[in-house]
Design a protein around this motif. Sequence first.
Motif, PDB file in Angstrom:
ATOM      1  N   THR A 273       0.834  -1.202   0.000  1.00 20.65           N
ATOM      2  CA  THR A 273       0.000   0.000   0.000  1.00 20.65           C
ATOM      3  C   THR A 273       0.865   1.247   0.000  1.00 20.65           C
ATOM      4  N   ARG A 274       1.926   1.242   0.773  1.00 27.03           N
ATOM      5  CA  ARG A 274       2.831   2.397   0.819  1.00 27.03           C
ATOM      6  C   ARG A 274       3.517   2.618  -0.529  1.00 27.03           C
ATOM      7  N   ILE A 275       3.914   1.534  -1.167  1.00 22.20           N
ATOM      8  CA  ILE A 275       4.549   1.641  -2.484  1.00 22.20           C
ATOM      9  C   ILE A 275       3.554   2.202  -3.490  1.00 22.20           C
ATOM     10  N   ARG A 276       2.319   1.688  -3.471  1.00 19.05           N
ATOM     11  CA  ARG A 276       1.285   2.180  -4.386  1.00 19.05           C
ATOM     12  C   ARG A 276       1.027   3.675  -4.168  1.00 19.05           C
ATOM     13  N   GLU A 277       0.912   4.080  -2.897  1.00 22.45           N
ATOM     14  CA  GLU A 277       0.656   5.492  -2.602  1.00 22.45           C
ATOM     15  C   GLU A 277       1.787   6.383  -3.103  1.00 22.45           C
TER      16      GLU A 277
END
Length: 79
Positions: free
Chosen positions: A11-15
Amino acid sequence: MENDVLKQLGTRIREKRKTNGWTQEDLASSAQIDRSYIGGVERGERNLTFTVLCQICTALHCDVAALTADLPDIAGLPK
């Protein structure tokens, strides 16, 4: 717990990718990783190596600590 941590990281990478205005294809190209692998990472399905994490961070122009701070996030446990 491992899957939860991978989902949080994904999720952090996507954000971060979206903040940069990039598609998965853009990130994959910059990090020299297959696009489908990036998709799996973002969904928390891939247990990526430290080397791959470094490639992704380099492409996103951030350090590993920025994406992994406070992981795993285990509520209620003292730090």
